[in-house]
Design a protein around this motif. Structure first.
Motif, short mmCIF file in Angstrom:
data_model
loop_
_atom_site.label_atom_id
_atom_site.label_comp_id
_atom_site.label_asym_id
_atom_site.label_seq_id
_atom_site.Cartn_x
_atom_site.Cartn_y
_atom_site.Cartn_z
N TYR A 203 0.83 -1.21 0.00
CA TYR A 203 0.00 0.00 0.00
C TYR A 203 0.86 1.26 0.00
N ASN A 204 1.86 1.30 0.86
CA ASN A 204 2.75 2.46 0.91
C ASN A 204 3.58 2.57 -0.36
N LEU A 207 1.61 4.43 -2.89
CA LEU A 207 1.60 5.86 -2.59
C LEU A 207 2.89 6.53 -3.06
N TYR A 208 4.01 5.87 -2.78
CA TYR A 208 5.30 6.41 -3.23
C TYR A 208 5.39 6.43 -4.76
N ALA A 210 2.95 6.74 -6.95
CA ALA A 210 2.15 7.85 -7.48
C ALA A 210 2.89 9.18 -7.32
N ALA A 211 3.57 9.36 -6.19
CA ALA A 211 4.33 10.59 -5.98
C ALA A 211 5.54 10.67 -6.92
N THR A 245 5.07 13.04 0.76
CA THR A 245 4.42 11.73 0.81
C THR A 245 5.06 10.84 1.86
N THR A 249 3.14 9.08 5.03
CA THR A 249 3.14 7.65 5.38
C THR A 249 3.69 7.42 6.78
#
Length: 331
Positions: A203-204, A207-208, A210-211, A245, A249
């Motif tokens: 999941y993290n 997120l990374y 996408a950033a 980001t 997190t």
């Protein structure tokens, strides 16, 4: 003349110049101002109902929990409260179980958060490259997150089982004596942390990722022209570009570590799950709250633990803000 008369009779007389609006330029400025106010106020009008619902279902339980923490309340008689003031907080801070649970929460949080975020950062860096079946790997990284905490904890409990677990079988195959993962403090905390790492790393990582994809390609091109290697591009371009980001997190992981409950509860396999083992070796604040409220039936003390967890999050948030401000002031 005849033509104009005919047109007039037919209702086709050419219209004159448009009539001026009342107020002239002042009226136009007023209408433009009202239009601008409507555009600026529209987002607030849409967001306001959400905050009203949030306040109704968040602030009220928070305040009610604080009120209960100032009373002696039992689970069987919630309507009967005895005012004790801050005695519950004094007793909690004198209780060795609270400090043990706080220590376990911090250690499990560090053991699970640091490797998790580092692995997520590396995974996102690899997924950011053009590679075959990248969509498959991105979807697969979300499978642990989509798995329920109960199923994940149950599977890992079987893997770390003392007599027939796969982990001890692997250790025995290389000449290492089997470990009683549940009975010892650090093995138990490592096993619980592995469940958290498995569930949240993917999941993290997304997120990374996408950033990272939002970082302009020109930065990498400029770094490559300057002779920067892939590692230097990662440390000097990628990491600074996703710093916000990363902070996000870290905050999420801190909140999750403070509220850790399901993984240690199921890992205990029975009554020991509530107490965090026979010697409270892996009891977290979430388990202590559950033990006080639903095993000892002391809802006042349980509310006190809940507020202690909330204050802990506030302290962490304030410390993070102070550290970020100090860093921003450095030249």
């Amino acid at each position: 003349m005849a033509t104009s008369t005919t047109n007039a009779l037919a209702g086709e007389e050419r219209a004159g110049p448009p009539a001026k609006s009342p107020g002239g330029k002042t009226g136009r400025k007023r209408s433009a101002l009202l239009h601008r106010i409507d555009l600026k106020g529209a987002p607030y009008a849409f967001v306001a109902p959400f905050f009203v619902v949030f306040a109704a279902f968040s602030f009220y339980p928070l305040i009610y929990t604080a009120w209960i923490s100032l009373h002696h309340v039992e689970l069987a008689t919630l309507d009967s409260m005895q005012w004790v003031g801050f005695d519950n907080y004094v007793d909690l801070f004198k209780d060795s179980r609270f400090w043990n649970a706080l220590e376990n929460t911090i250690t499990i949080g560090v053991i699970s958060t640091v490797p998790q975020l580092l692995m997520a950062l590396g995974m996102a860096h690899l997924l950011n490259y053009r590679m075959r079946a990248s969509l498959f790997f991105r979807v697969a990284s979300l499978v642990p997150y989509a798995t329920s905490v109960g199923a994940a904890a149950l599977v890992f409990t079987m893997l770390f089982e003392r007599d027939f677990g796969m982990i001890n079988w692997v250790l025995g195959s290389v000449g290492i004596d089997p470990l009683d993962w549940e009975a010892n403090k650090w093995p138990a905390q490592a096993a619980i942390s592995s469940i958290v790492i498995w569930r949240w790393t993917g999941y993290n990582a997304l997120l990374y990722l996408a950033a990272m994809q939002a970082i302009p390609a020109e930065r990498y091109e400029a770094a490559s022209i300057d002779g920067a290697s892939r590692w230097k591009q990662f440390t000097h371009v990628t990491v600074p570009g996703i710093r916000s980001t990363i902070v996000f997190t870290i905050v999420l992981s801190t909140i999750g570590a403070t509220q850790l409950f399901g993984e240690p509860l199921i890992f205990g396999q029975g009554p020991n799950g509530v107490t965090g083992g026979a010697d409270n070796q892996y009891q977290t604040l979430g388990l202590l709250l559950y033990e006080e409220g639903w095993k000892n039936y002391q809802m006042g003390r349980a509310a006190t633990v809940a507020w202690a967890m909330f204050l802990l999050l506030i302290i962490v948030f304030v410390a993070q803000r102070l550290i970020s401000r100090l860093r921003s002031r450095k030249p």
